[in-house]
Design a protein around this motif. Structure first.
Motif: not given
Lengths: 471, 92, 469
Positions: B61, B63, C21-22, C27-30, C39, C55
């Motif tokens: 997890d 970014i 987080e993603t 893997s983009c930010s939430t 994002q 994830n």
């Protein structure tokens, strides 16, 4: 010295010995394309500037393909270079990222020569379904180069590229390779990353090399294979057996596939079998009745997955969008109806139907069962045999328009290649002769999962025996 | 097994439209394709559990940078102030 | 009343955003609140050639939620594609779970009409969120893909709920439990908790289920109750008129409190589910589940029990204190520093509910101690608390000393003030002696004023009662 006549390995050796430069290679190919491609029509995009730039900065110490350009089927994403899938739907689309295999090739020091014509979105066996242009078989301009990787096979056969990477879902690398007299490999499902390959049928698509020699093909495969974190369907590749003892080799020939082939194709396969036998291999003829339903199962499964994979082309975020529409629904319907060609629409319809309520069990689910049966059948064969030898195609390259009125006639072109596709097994096609009219004929070597090493070794032996002469 | 395939219904699910002539051709195609896809044998169903993902091999997890909005919107047929625009959707 | 003849049968579908987080497949930010489409990546944008990657944390959180909700975890599970077209859905399919959801057969215990009741949870599955659409009169519809791919779990309850009150209690309990697991912020206003209501009616005593309607666009507890009340009446009225209830999706209007039929999507429900080929199925081991189970914190119900037993709190107080896990943690920490946890509870509940910023726990504990030891009275306690909250850096001990706030409790110290008060409140004294016991209050008040609020009011009353006998 015409550099385009050299194999990748020969070019690499010459580069390392400083006998030639990457720039010379690039120039030679660009000149050849300029001269020949007007007739052949293999390329959708030629990267004149990019190729010359990259060749100037080539670092030939990086690998055995460093400094040598690659031609790429136009359904593999190349950052900054249009990737159209030979469709109006993606005409002018420029991907913002490179496919994983392109990244690997670039890290190895190769660079993109151009993008190659294909059947739209990979659907077809002749490249006649390209919305953009026609590609001709370099052996006979009135005939198809095969499909869907027709541009790739034609380019390599006509010396317009040192090697190409393309994709195979039901035979799209192997069949055109056979029609154009070159070597094409569809690797084990999961051995090469699909990240960046525009999806047709997710559980069947694989990327593989098209080359003029078997050794070249093996070289490229070793560079592009490997687990990729961005593709959850890739596996840790485990390649067994480096050296083989031909005298202990057991090869099966499947009667159902032989029966589907024309006389001239059969003749060449039998000749190839005899050559292997003379070298010491044991050849047996077997029956695999499950194979008979493989083709139907393939078309249901691939169309079902395609109908879902191609739904993203709705004119919203990228791609073709019509100019005049009543509302968003209308916009989507019109954009898709105009952006997609006839065959693509036909397969989307078939796939949508096969998944829809009331038909899902009778078609999609049953096709998946057949797939399981074919996988199990192959598993049984590979318990007692090392390889399967088969024709790649039922016949030689056909004429333009010959299959036009009957889609199922076109589908039957895949009868020899589809079984390995739905079983996820590695399969290579190499040219083993020509018919009386001089048209190439390919033989297929199918192995157990991750047996690419064995397939390449036997193919090299066969290639040496057959002494096939290209164009 | 004689099927009555509703081309219009499937086309609407697939967001495609066909004129009468195309529909007629499709109906014919479907008949022959489905004959060809034909009587697929009914076989024993076994969910193959060999190709499973290992949980600890899943993605961590963390970014990482995506693609910039400018590049993303460059491909969009129509955009406004960072948004992709389409004709008004009636949500009702 | 005709409505009493009928009962409502309710099932709730609650969507919860997981606090990873993603995103679930890239893997983009939430992170909330970013500029539109900043994002995003090829995967969540559905660009040609992109592939999803699952994830790890999303799976972990979903299992955690499932365990906290008493579910069985399916050992063999997979993702499926749900195919439909909509501009907020980049791939034109949502990766969700169809017939092998991650969790099933769970429950939440709630209190209904003074009794414990179990609301069943049919299933919990993982899926991805869609983008946001903004409808503009001129520009049409604007799409922001930032939220595309945010991980969600969908919690589907059995149709065990029988009133609006039960529905609200159920969602509150769900919310509280999920807050404790730490898998989500569960804020209805922000959209990290969303609730759809499925409601049907039937005559009491019937066992057959009536046709149900799905209610959408409900984003607060109040609206859950309003929507249910309205829809119940609407359906009963229709049944009484002999009309058939059409199975449909209805939109709740926050302005008039009514539900309206949404234009039926032509091929609604025709999703052509099939297993997601890009993500292999996964096997969840007992080991993996045990590891997560071990990390589960004590959940609100157990916490409540514990507080009641350990600190002697009432059920009501324990409920309020355990609503929010961080407040509860604060309470427990402060309670460990004081001998008077009940006083602490009272102060927190009456004085500190709206407080975004809780005072230093050790200081608050001190205040409770002084209060319990009767060194200060409740007025003083409030004063000290206010000082603390306003940033006063002194300890309560220091403030008491410096400002002379110590409670006056001894008879000797109080007597002068009492005598002064008696002298100055002759009327009240006479009233009291005449039998009006309430008149004492005024005299006590006088003493409080003359001591600047420091007198022990109880003691003063005692002394007065004695003196004025």
């Amino acid at each position: 010295m015409d550099l385009t006549l050299l194999s990748v390995i020969e070019l690499s050796e010459a580069l390392k010995k400083h006998e030639i430069t990457s720039i010379e290679i690039a120039e030679a190919y660009l000149q050849r394309i300029a001269k020949k491609d007007g007739e052949i029509g293999a390329y959708i995009t030629v990267c004149n500037q990019g190729t010359l730039e990259a060749s100037k900065n080539a670092d030939t110490s990086l690998s055995d393909i460093a400094g040598i350009p690659v031609a790429v089927k136009d359904n593999i994403c190349t950052k900054g270079i249009t990737t159209t899938c030979a469709s109006k739907m993606l005409y002018g689309y420029v991907p913002p990222y490179d496919a994983s295999v392109i990244e690997k090739l670039k890290s190895a020091g190769s660079f993109v020569l151009g993008k190659l014509n294909m059947d739209e979105f990979g659907m077809g066996s002749s490249t006649e379904n390209s919305a953009l242009k026609l590609t001709r078989n370099p052996y006979d301009y009135d005939r198809v180069p095969g499909g869907s990787s027709g541009g790739a096979a034609a380019a390599v056969a006509a010396y317009e590229a040192p090697f190409a990477i393309a994709s195979d879902t039901g035979g799209s690398i192997r069949q055109p390779a056979a029609f154009c007299g070159v070597v094409g490999m569809k690797p084990t499902y999961g051995s090469v990353s699909r990240y960046g390959l525009v999806a047709f049928a997710s559980s069947l698509d694989q990327i593989g090399p098209i080359t003029r020699t078997v050794r070249d093909n093996r070289l490229i495969f070793n560079i592009i294979c490997g687990k990729d974190a961005r593709d959850s369907t890739t596996a840790e590749s485990v390649y067994e057996r480096d050296a083989i003892d031909i005298s202990s080799l057991r090869i099966a020939v499947l009667s159902e596939l032989m029966d589907s082939a024309s006389a001239d194709v059969k003749e060449k396969i039998i000749k190839a079998a005899s050559k292997l036998e003379r070298l010491g291999a044991q050849i047996d003829i077997l029956s695999l009745p499950e194979i008979k339903s493989a083709l139907s199962a393939y078309y249901i499964i691939s169309s079902a997955e395609a109908s879902s994979n191609l739904a993203r082309y709705d004119g919203v975020r990228y791609g073709y969008r019509v100019k005049n529409f009543d509302d968003i629904d209308d916009m989507m319907i019109q954009s898709r109806s105009e952006g997609f060609g006839e065959e693509v629409k036909r397969r989307i319809m078939l796939g949508t139907f096969a998944l829809s309520t009331g038909y899902h069990d009778a078609y999609y689910k049953r096709a998946k069962h057949v797939q399981r049966a074919v996988i199990n059948a192959f598993d049984r064969i590979f318990k007692s045999y090392d390889l399967i030898l088969a024709p790649t195609t039922p016949g030689v390259a056909f004429r333009f328009g010959e299959m036009k009125n009957d889609p199922t006639a076109m589908y039957r072109q895949d009868i020899c290649t589809v079984p390995a596709s739905i079983a996820g097994l590695p399969a290579l096609s190499l040219p083993v002769g020509k018919n009386a009219a001089g048209l190439p004929i390919g033989a297929q070597l199918i192995g157990a999962a991750f047996s690419e090493n064995l397939i390449y070794s036997v193919a090299e032996l066969l290639e040496r025996e057959v002494k096939y002469c290209g164009l | 097994m004689k099927r009555r395939i509703d081309i219009k219904h499937i086309a609407s699910l697939a967001k495609l439209s066909f004129d009468d002539q195309e529909t007629a051709i499709l109906e014919k195609n479907f008949e022959s394709i489905l004959d060809f896809a034909g009587e697929l044998p009914i076989l024993v169903d076994a969910d193959d559990m060999s190709d499973v993902l290992e949980l600890d091999k899943l993605r961590d997890d963390h970014i990482s940078a995506g693609i910039s909005v400018d590049i993303l919107l460059k491909q969009a047929p129509s955009s406004l102030n960072g948004f992709i625009s389409v004709p008004k959707v009636i949500e009702n | 009343m005709v409505y009493d003849v009928y009962e409502m049968v309710i099932g709730l579908e609650v969507h919860v955003e997981l606090k990873t987080e993603t995103k679930i497949f890239c893997s983009c930010s939430t992170a909330f609140g970013a500029e539109p489409n900043t994002q995003c990546c090829p995967v969540c944008m559905g660009l040609p050639g992109a592939l999803p990657t699952l994830n790890k944390k999303a799976v972990e959180y979903a299992i955690k939620a499932g365990l906290a909700l008493n579910c069985d975890i399916n050992r063999y599970t997979r993702m499926d594609r749900k195919n439909y077209f909509y501009p907020d859905l980049p791939k034109a399919y949502q990766i969700s779970q169809y017939d092998l959801p991650l969790c099933k057969n769970g429950y939440v215990e709630i209190e209904s009409s003074g009794k414990r009741k179990k609301i069943g949870i049919t299933r919990i599955h993982l899926e991805e969120d869609a983008g946001k659409l903004i409808h503009d009169a001129d520009a049409g519809t604007l799409i922001d893909c930032n939220r595309c791919g945010v991980p969600l779990i969908e919690i589907v309850s059995e149709p065990d709920i029988r009133s609006a009150e039960e529905a609200v209690t159920y969602v509150k309990s769900l919310r509280s439990i999920l807050l404790y697991t730490g898998v989500s912020d569960v804020k209805m206003q922000e959209g990290s908790l969303r609730c759809d209501v499925n409601l049907s009616v039937r005559r009491r005593g019937d066992s057959m289920l009536g046709n149900r309607c799905e209610l959408k666009n409900i984003n607060s507890f109040r609206f859950i109750a309003e929507a249910i009340e309205y829809e119940f009446r609407r359906q009963v009225d229709a049944v009484e008129r002999g009309e058939l209830i059409v199975i449909e999706t209805r939109r709740f209007d926050q302005n008039d409190g009514k539900t309206y039929a949404m234009r039926p999507k032509e091929d609604a429900g025709e999703y052509r589910f099939f297993p997601e080929p890009d993500i292999p199925a996964f096997l969840i081991s007992d080991d993996y589940i045990s590891k997560i189970a071990v990390e589960l914190p004590m959940l609100p119900d157990a916490k409540k029990e514990m507080l009641m037993v350990k600190y002697g709190l009432t059920k009501y107080d324990a409920e309020l204190l355990t609503e929010n896990p961080s407040r509860c943690e604060y309470y427990e920490f402060a309670a460990s520093k004081t001998n008077y946890p009940k006083i602490l509870a009272n102060i927190m509940i009456s004085e500190l509910t709206e407080c975004a910023c809780l005072p230093d726990a050790e200081m608050l504990a001190q205040i409770c101690n002084f209060s319990g030891e009767e060194r200060i009275n409740s007025n003083t306690a409030k004063k000290l608390l206010t000082s603390l909250l306003n940033g006063d850096k002194r300890t309560p001990e220091d403030i008491i000393r410096e400002e002379n706030l110590e409670q006056i409790s001894s008879v000797e110290a109080l007597m002068p003030f009492v005598e002064e008060a008696i002298a100055g409140n002759q009327k009240s004294v006479n009233d009291y002696k005449a039998g009006k016991s309430a008149a004492l209050k005024a005299i006590v008040g006088s003493v409080m004023r003359s001591t600047s609020g420091r007198a022990n009011a109880v003691k003063v009353s005692e002394i007065l009662a004695d003196v004025l006998k």
